[in-house]
Design a protein around this motif. Structure first.
Motif, PDB file in Angstrom:
ATOM      1  N   ASP A 345     -45.592  93.686   9.300  1.00 28.40           N
ATOM      2  CA  ASP A 345     -44.681  92.887  10.125  1.00 28.40           C
ATOM      3  C   ASP A 345     -43.663  93.825  10.777  1.00 28.40           C
ATOM      4  OD1 ASP A 345     -43.304  90.899  11.289  1.00 28.40           O
ATOM      5  OD2 ASP A 345     -42.579  89.960   9.422  1.00 28.40           O
ATOM      6  N   ASN A 346     -43.990  94.290  11.953  1.00 27.72           N
ATOM      7  CA  ASN A 346     -43.131  95.247  12.646  1.00 27.72           C
ATOM      8  C   ASN A 346     -42.092  94.516  13.485  1.00 27.72           C
ATOM      9  OD1 ASN A 346     -41.994  97.313  14.041  1.00 27.72           O
ATOM     10  ND2 ASN A 346     -43.844  97.892  15.176  1.00 27.72           N
ATOM     11  N   LYS A 347     -40.823  94.535  13.025  1.00 26.47           N
ATOM     12  CA  LYS A 347     -39.783  93.771  13.720  1.00 26.47           C
ATOM     13  C   LYS A 347     -38.944  94.654  14.638  1.00 26.47           C
ATOM     14  CE  LYS A 347     -38.932  89.683  10.957  1.00 26.47           C
ATOM     15  NZ  LYS A 347     -39.660  89.586   9.703  1.00 26.47           N
ATOM     16  N   LEU A 348     -39.444  95.851  14.918  1.00 23.02           N
ATOM     17  CA  LEU A 348     -38.668  96.735  15.800  1.00 23.02           C
ATOM     18  C   LEU A 348     -38.773  96.237  17.240  1.00 23.02           C
ATOM     19  CD1 LEU A 348     -39.463 100.379  14.588  1.00 23.02           C
ATOM     20  CD2 LEU A 348     -37.692  98.803  13.805  1.00 23.02           C
ATOM     21  N   PRO A 349     -37.727  96.489  18.051  1.00 23.01           N
ATOM     22  CA  PRO A 349     -37.809  96.098  19.459  1.00 23.01           C
ATOM     23  C   PRO A 349     -38.841  96.970  20.182  1.00 23.01           C
ATOM     24  CG  PRO A 349     -35.842  97.379  19.060  1.00 23.01           C
ATOM     25  CD  PRO A 349     -36.474  97.146  17.734  1.00 23.01           C
ATOM     26  N   SER A 350     -39.102  96.667  21.436  1.00 19.64           N
ATOM     27  CA  SER A 350     -40.168  97.401  22.130  1.00 19.64           C
ATOM     28  C   SER A 350     -39.813  98.868  22.332  1.00 19.64           C
ATOM     29  CB  SER A 350     -40.488  96.745  23.473  1.00 19.64           C
ATOM     30  OG  SER A 350     -39.290  96.687  24.227  1.00 19.64           O
ATOM     31  N   SER A 351     -38.507  99.181  22.316  1.00 21.93           N
ATOM     32  CA  SER A 351     -38.106 100.586  22.464  1.00 21.93           C
ATOM     33  C   SER A 351     -36.853 100.867  21.626  1.00 21.93           C
ATOM     34  CB  SER A 351     -37.829 100.876  23.946  1.00 21.93           C
ATOM     35  OG  SER A 351     -37.316 102.180  24.063  1.00 21.93           O
ATOM     36  N   LEU A 352     -36.895 101.996  20.933  1.00 19.89           N
ATOM     37  CA  LEU A 352     -35.746 102.369  20.091  1.00 19.89           C
ATOM     38  C   LEU A 352     -35.595 103.888  20.186  1.00 19.89           C
ATOM     39  CD1 LEU A 352     -33.943 100.638  18.274  1.00 19.89           C
ATOM     40  CD2 LEU A 352     -35.341 101.317  16.342  1.00 19.89           C
ATOM     41  N   LEU A 353     -34.598 104.324  20.946  1.00 20.08           N
ATOM     42  CA  LEU A 353     -34.520 105.760  21.223  1.00 20.08           C
ATOM     43  C   LEU A 353     -33.639 106.506  20.221  1.00 20.08           C
ATOM     44  CD1 LEU A 353     -34.194 105.639  25.110  1.00 20.08           C
ATOM     45  CD2 LEU A 353     -36.243 106.041  23.732  1.00 20.08           C
ATOM     46  N   ALA A 354     -34.078 107.707  19.901  1.00 15.95           N
ATOM     47  CA  ALA A 354     -33.271 108.586  19.041  1.00 15.95           C
ATOM     48  C   ALA A 354     -33.583 110.024  19.440  1.00 15.95           C
ATOM     49  CB  ALA A 354     -33.617 108.363  17.585  1.00 15.95           C
TER      50      ALA A 354
END
Ligand code: ATP
Ligand code: MG
Length: 471
Positions: A345-354
């Motif tokens: 269950d991947n609840k990350l948004p479509s993009s997460l920058l670091a």
């Protein structure tokens, strides 16, 4: 000579010199003061005598004598000298007529120039005794009146007074020397200890000796003690690091032994049994290949850990999209997940920058996913969420599988640590995955901890810095 003794000796000498100079100075001051008092007294005497002579209109011996008698002073010597230096009277010398001319005498010379004069400690040519002379020129009478008192008497008095001072100075000197020597001894002790400490370090000798165990209770003692403690701590840390490294090397060797032994076994069988079936041979070669793959994986993990440890600057940090990386991992694991009837269950948004190293961030999520698939158990679910912690992203990677017993939780990030050795090894685990995860997280300015979930399963919470500029 030891530094403490040197210091003590030089301070004692300086103090001794100072005390001595002060005593000499004091002695001169007192002497001057006494002379001044004596002079005032004698000048006053001379003037009164001159007034008495003037009023009586005669300088006959009898008149002078009666004045002296009336104004008696012990050991007083009175001399009357005319303006040419001829002695006209002396109360101490009978045949003063025969006395030589006094005009050249210091006190008379001064009196003829300035009205009054003195001479100190001059050994009287006539009396053979030391006197303080004070002469006054009396213009009305055209005479010098000179009175004198033995100076010896006063000097002795003065010396007696000085004696008390000398005793006092001596007592102060002894007390101060005592205090000083205690102080310098402490100082010297600390310096000696530091010297021993430095020597022992240079010779590589043990610092666990009685001399270096305790320091005096003052500033230098505290500093010295702190230096020794810090050094000892550093030494212990270094020893621990060495021990850890030795253990790691042993573990690595041990882990490699199993695949090497099995490859050797299969090869030996193939070599010693040239007549085995092709099918068997093929099977053995496949086994060899898979063991060699396992060895490569172990060696790769070890080298990743070493690189993070020894050369973290070798990693190039760029802008990476964590969501994209996780997406790739979920896709690549789809088959395995399906095999175990698991769901990610991947609840990350479509993009997460670091800002980070893509391969290391990939290993963080890859190892956690592989672990969940390997150990959580069939039918379980992996949940990945994130939250914004200002400078960092915080991730929660959780599953609802078998979990990890509490007593193992704090150790699972250690290299080669496995909860269930047999089962883990069977699944191809070496115990390096979570060590890599932890080191990679730390390299990205974050922290990681593992917790037990209430409904079973394990929850990893970790942070990753958003950009290199943040602390
Ligand atoms: P490697 O990852 O190097 O192939 P490994 O998986 O055994 O080997 P780690 O990833 O460091 O090593 O994990 C350490 C141990 O923690 C595992 O052996 C396993 O016992 C336990 N563990 C890790 N993740 C989970 C999980 N999700 N559920 C239950 N146990 C886990
Ligand atoms: Mg693992």
């Amino acid at each position: 000579m030891a530094i403490g003794k040197k210091l003590s000796a030089s301070i004692t000498v300086i103090f001794g010199l100072f005390a001595f100079s002060f005593m000499v100075f004091q002695h001169y001051r007192e002497k001057e003061f006494k002379i001044e008092c004596l002079n005032i007294q004698l000048q006053d005497y001379n003037l009164r005598l001159s007034e008495s002579l003037y009023s009586s209109g005669s300088i006959a011996d009898s008149i002078v004598e009666s004045y002296i008698h009336r104004h008696e002073m012990q050991n007083l010597r009175v001399t009357i000298i005319d303006s040419l230096g001829q002695v006209l009277y002396d109360n101490r010398i009978q045949d003063y007529i025969t006395m030589d001319n006094h005009l050249h005498r210091k006190e008379i010379r001064e009196a003829s120039e300035k009205g009054q004069g003195t001479d100190i400690e001059r050994t009287s040519a006539t009396m053979g005794e030391e006197y303080f002379y004070s002469a006054t020129y009396i213009p009305q009478l055209g005479l010098f009146i000179r009175s004198a008192l033995p100076y010896n008497h006063d000097l002795k008095d003065s010396l007696r007074a000085e004696k008390e001072y000398i005793w006092l100075a001596l007592a102060v000197f002894i007390v101060l020397t005592f205090i000083l020597s205690r102080f310098t001894r402490k100082l010297g002790n600390n310096i000696n200890k530091l010297q021993t400490f430095a020597k022992r370090i240079a010779l590589g000798e043990s610092l666990e000796i009685e001399e270096l165990a305790e320091f005096s209770n003052d500033e230098l003692g505290e500093i010295a003690e702190r230096i020794v403690k810090i050094y000892k701590k550093l030494q212990i840390t270094k020893e621990e690091q060495n021990k850890l490294k030795r253990e790691l090397t042993q573990n690595a060797a041990h882990e490699l032994k199993t695949p090497v032994a099995s490859i050797q076994g299969y090869m030996e069988t193939i070599l010693t049994h040239p007549d085995i079936s092709d099918e068997m041979r093929q099977q053995f070669i496949v086994q060899c290949f898979s063991q060699a793959q396992r060895m490569t994986a172990i060696l790769q993990d070890i080298s990743t850990l070493n690189k993070i440890d020894e050369a973290p600057v070798a990693y190039e940090f760029n802008e990476v999209d964590i969501s994209q990386i996780v997406g790739q991992i979920v896709d690549a694991s789809a088959l395995h997940l399906k095999e175990h009837r698991m769901h990610f269950d991947n609840k990350l948004p479509s993009s997460l920058l670091a800002y980070g190293d893509a391969s290391l961030i990939h290993s963080i999520f890859r190892n956690l996913t592989d672990n969940a698939i390997s150990y959580a158990g069939d039918g379980s679910t992996i949940t990945l969420t994130h939250s914004d912690k200002d400078t960092h992203w915080q991730f929660t990677f959780s599953d609802n599988g078998v979990g990890i017993p509490a007593e193992h939780l704090s150790r699972i990030f250690e290299r080669f640590y496995r909860v269930d050795k047999g089962r883990s090894r069977k699944l191809g685990g070496t115990g390096l995955g979570l060590a890599i995860v932890k080191n990679a997280v730390q390299l990205h300015g974050g922290m990681i901890a593992a917790f037990q979930n209430k409904d079973g399963g394990v929850r990893f919470v970790f942070t990753i810095r958003k950009s290199v500029g943040h602390p």
